[in-house]
Design a protein around this motif. Structure first.
Motif, mmCIF file in Angstrom:
data_model
loop_
_atom_site.group_PDB
_atom_site.id
_atom_site.type_symbol
_atom_site.label_atom_id
_atom_site.label_comp_id
_atom_site.label_asym_id
_atom_site.label_seq_id
_atom_site.Cartn_x
_atom_site.Cartn_y
_atom_site.Cartn_z
ATOM 1 N N ALA A 1 0.834 -1.205 0.000
ATOM 2 C CA ALA A 1 0.000 0.000 0.000
ATOM 3 C C ALA A 1 0.868 1.253 0.000
ATOM 4 O O ALA A 1 0.574 2.235 -0.693
ATOM 5 C CB ALA A 1 -0.919 0.001 1.221
ATOM 6 N N THR B 1 2.267 1.848 -3.405
ATOM 7 C CA THR B 1 1.225 2.447 -4.257
ATOM 8 C C THR B 1 1.093 3.941 -3.977
ATOM 9 O O THR B 1 0.986 4.761 -4.903
ATOM 10 C CB THR B 1 -0.125 1.754 -4.013
ATOM 11 O OG1 THR B 1 0.019 0.352 -4.236
ATOM 12 C CG2 THR B 1 -1.199 2.308 -4.932
ATOM 13 N N SER C 1 -5.098 7.428 -2.187
ATOM 14 C CA SER C 1 -4.204 6.744 -1.247
ATOM 15 C C SER C 1 -4.956 6.336 0.006
ATOM 16 O O SER C 1 -4.780 5.229 0.528
ATOM 17 C CB SER C 1 -3.035 7.664 -0.862
ATOM 18 O OG SER C 1 -2.247 7.969 -1.980
ATOM 19 N N LEU D 1 -7.244 3.334 -0.735
ATOM 20 C CA LEU D 1 -6.447 2.103 -0.840
ATOM 21 C C LEU D 1 -6.022 1.610 0.534
ATOM 22 O O LEU D 1 -6.070 0.409 0.826
ATOM 23 C CB LEU D 1 -5.207 2.359 -1.709
ATOM 24 C CG LEU D 1 -5.455 2.553 -3.196
ATOM 25 C CD1 LEU D 1 -4.170 2.968 -3.900
ATOM 26 C CD2 LEU D 1 -6.013 1.285 -3.831
#
Length: 199
Positions: A51, A54, A77, A80
């Protein structure tokens, strides 16, 4: 003034690239270690690394974009991270019902390695902790990682000493809950800053 802004942007990009590479590597290593050790805490930690990677990738895209793009990037963000936290909590529940025998020594070794990586990244990101919303989001991601690493390290020691799997499940549960909390903070920051920009 322009040259100073360009230098700051280049430095931010460099920091995010380093953080992205380190977190992708730790995701691969952590997932392997988590599967071998049958550890909810390690798998949660590894997924948290994914995560983060990402978020760093999104942050790289947002560096030179408009405030609206940056707010949306931070919001993505946060979403996610929220999905990740929920997934971690579900996995902890599955393992609690299905049973697993985690290996405490493997948990501790990986947790200490992850901690070293995340402290290094956090120090590099610390200059952005009060800046714009998208770099602030990456800082919060990494801060959550440091807390998660410490939790896995402690639970690994408890598993190693007692042989009980419950310390690992508690670590996974706490990491999942903390990740959800950080996601809520990122989403709240993004919403508030978006409103301020609009006003």
């Amino acid at each position: 003034m322009c040259s100073q802004a360009r230098a700051q942007t280049d430095e931010e990009r460099k920091t995010l690239r380093v953080a992205l590479a380190l977190n992708l590597a730790m995701f691969v290593i952590g997932t392997t270690a988590g599967l071998l050790a049958q550890s909810s805490g390690l798998l949660a930690d590894a997924l948290d690394m994914l995560a983060d990677a990402t978020a760093y990738a999104i942050g790289l895209l947002a560096v030179t974009r408009s405030p609206v793009f940056k707010h949306r990037s931070a919001r993505l963000s946060g979403v996610l991270l929220l999905l990740l936290g929920t997934g971690i909590l579900l996995d902890v529940g599955r393992r609690a019902l299905g049973g697993a025998e985690p290996v405490g020594s493997v948990m501790m070794v990986f947790a200490l390695l992850s901690l070293a990586v995340n402290v290094t990244v956090l120090r590099r990101l610390s200059r952005y902790c009060t800046g714009e919303v998208h770099p602030r989001a990456t800082y919060l991601f990494t801060r959550a990682d440091v807390v998660a690493n410490l939790g896995v390290c402690v639970s690994g020691a408890i598993v190693g000493i007692t042989g009980s799997r419950w310390a690992d499940l508690v670590a996974g549960l706490l990491i999942g809950a903390y990740v959800v909390r950080e996601a809520a903070e990122i989403l709240r920051d993004s919403r508030d800053e978006s409103k301020a920009t609009t006003a």
